[in-house]
Design an enzyme around this catalytic site. Structure first.
Site, short mmCIF file in Angstrom:
data_model
loop_
_atom_site.label_atom_id
_atom_site.label_comp_id
_atom_site.label_asym_id
_atom_site.label_seq_id
_atom_site.Cartn_x
_atom_site.Cartn_y
_atom_site.Cartn_z
N ASP A 9 0.96 -1.12 0.15
CA ASP A 9 0.04 -0.11 -0.05
C ASP A 9 1.11 1.34 0.04
O ASP A 9 2.04 1.24 0.29
CB ASP A 9 -0.84 0.04 1.41
CG ASP A 9 -1.68 1.32 1.17
OD1 ASP A 9 -2.27 1.70 0.23
OD2 ASP A 9 -1.63 2.08 2.55
N SER A 10 0.29 2.34 -0.29
CA SER A 10 1.13 3.55 -0.26
C SER A 10 1.55 3.81 1.36
O SER A 10 2.43 4.78 1.29
CB SER A 10 0.02 4.68 -0.59
OG SER A 10 -0.89 4.96 0.23
N TYR A 41 -0.51 8.57 -2.48
CA TYR A 41 -0.47 8.03 -3.84
C TYR A 41 -1.66 8.83 -4.37
O TYR A 41 -1.77 9.28 -5.77
CB TYR A 41 -0.74 6.57 -3.95
CG TYR A 41 0.49 5.87 -3.90
CD1 TYR A 41 1.77 6.32 -3.38
CD2 TYR A 41 0.51 4.54 -4.37
CE1 TYR A 41 3.00 5.60 -3.20
CE2 TYR A 41 1.72 3.61 -4.24
CZ TYR A 41 2.81 3.97 -3.64
OH TYR A 41 3.82 3.37 -3.44
N CYS A 72 -3.66 -0.96 -2.02
CA CYS A 72 -4.09 0.33 -2.32
C CYS A 72 -5.25 0.56 -3.40
O CYS A 72 -5.03 0.14 -4.59
CB CYS A 72 -2.78 1.18 -2.56
SG CYS A 72 -3.02 2.99 -2.82
N GLU A 151 -5.93 9.56 9.85
CA GLU A 151 -4.61 9.42 10.29
C GLU A 151 -4.19 10.31 11.39
O GLU A 151 -3.24 10.06 12.22
CB GLU A 151 -3.40 9.87 9.02
CG GLU A 151 -3.39 8.99 8.13
CD GLU A 151 -2.27 8.66 7.09
OE1 GLU A 151 -1.43 9.56 7.42
OE2 GLU A 151 -2.42 7.80 6.32
N CYS A 183 -11.32 3.33 -0.72
CA CYS A 183 -10.12 3.85 -0.11
C CYS A 183 -9.78 3.12 1.22
O CYS A 183 -10.57 3.00 1.93
CB CYS A 183 -10.09 5.48 0.14
SG CYS A 183 -8.50 5.75 0.80
N HIS A 185 -8.39 3.97 3.81
CA HIS A 185 -8.61 4.57 5.19
C HIS A 185 -10.23 4.50 5.78
O HIS A 185 -10.50 4.65 6.83
CB HIS A 185 -8.24 5.90 5.38
CG HIS A 185 -6.54 6.08 5.13
ND1 HIS A 185 -5.95 5.42 4.00
CD2 HIS A 185 -5.73 6.52 5.93
CE1 HIS A 185 -4.61 5.62 4.56
NE2 HIS A 185 -4.72 6.43 5.45
#
Ligand code: DGL
Length: 267
Positions: A9-10, A41, A72, A151, A183, A185
């Site tokens: 993943d990024s 990304y 990702c 985050e 996504c 997240h």
């Protein structure tokens, strides 16, 4: 087969996919690469994301993996076909499993997709859903503030709710009955997203759908691990590991996380 499943993943987000993989396939060894030096990304060009994906894949292949999961959404949307074409191993992305689940779930044939700017601009989710059922109307929305909110640990407060309302109100107004969390997240924002959307809209978590697909493919190939002993989990990152180790536990939902810093491509 005893080799590990490679996942990249990024950054830390793909740990939501790893979490589901561990739940579905607890005995499989896993090697996770988070490209934390080059995240995000989601705001980069297709050319750059593809180059990063190739470099990440080369690193994981050198670790002798049996299968690659592109965890990702942005990398899956932009570079999955190129990675599949370039490298000689089974490659699974997070996009098609999510698109399939959404097409199966929608009753009124109105599906919403949310993701990073790059994922939404690529139109890849829309194409994948329409390929399954051209009669489905797809409404997409980039939600760039969701990644930094998660985050920051602000995934269930008043600010998250305000932002979610702004992004999701137009999709709700279109009458969608299914929303793809496109996504890595976004599964962490499930609580706030379902509150904002209300009960009539089904959320599709690409991470869960991807884990199911990995399990099915391993079954088909008869490549599931058959020896005894506990599964080994390795974590590599391209930036210093401290932040990944700290926030990663939120994504993985497990105790402590230890990662090793490595060089991938030019970084
Ligand atoms: N992992 C990315 C995705 O799923 C989100 C973070 C980024 O922009 O790199 O699209």
């Amino acid at each position: 087969m005893q080799k590990a499943i490679g996942i990249f993943d990024s950054g830390i987000g793909g740990l939501t996919v790893l979490k589901e993989l561990i739940a579905a396939l607890p005995r499989e060894h896993t090697i996770y690469l988070g490209d934390t030096a080059r995240v995000p990304y989601g705001i980069r060009s297709a050319e750059t994301v593809t180059r990063y994906s190739f470099e990440n894949t080369r690193f994981l292949l050198a670790q002798e993996i049996k299968m690659l999961v592109v965890a990702c959404n942005t990398a899956s949307a932009i570079s999955l076909d190129a990675v599949k074409h370039e490298f000689p191993l089974p490659v699974i992305g997070v996009l098609e499993p999510g698109a399939r689940a959404a097409a199966a779930a929608t009753g009124n044939k109105k599906v919403g997709i949310i993701g990073t700017e790059a994922t939404i601009a690529s139109g890849a989710y829309e194409r994948a859903v329409k390929k399954i059922d051209p009669a489905i109307d797809v409404f997409s929305m980039a939600c760039p503030l969701f990644v930094p909110l998660v985050e920051e640990g602000w995934f269930d407060n008043d600010v998250a709710e305000l932002v979610a309302n702004r992004y999701l109100a137009p999709l709700k107004a279109r009458g969608i009955d299914t929303l793809v969390l496109g996504c890595t997240h976004y599964p962490i924002l499930k609580g706030v997203i379902s509150r904002v959307l209300g009960s009539g809209i089904r959320l599709i978590d690409s991470a869960t759908e991807t884990a199911k697909e990995v399990s099915e493919v391993l079954d088909k190939l008869k490549w599931k691990r058959t020896d005894g002993g506990t599964a080994v989990r390795k974590f590599f990152v391209t930036d210093t590991p401290a932040r990944f180790e700290k926030i990663g536990t939120l994504f993985l939902g497990e105790g402590s996380l230890k990662a090793e810093q490595v060089r991938v491509g030019g970084v």
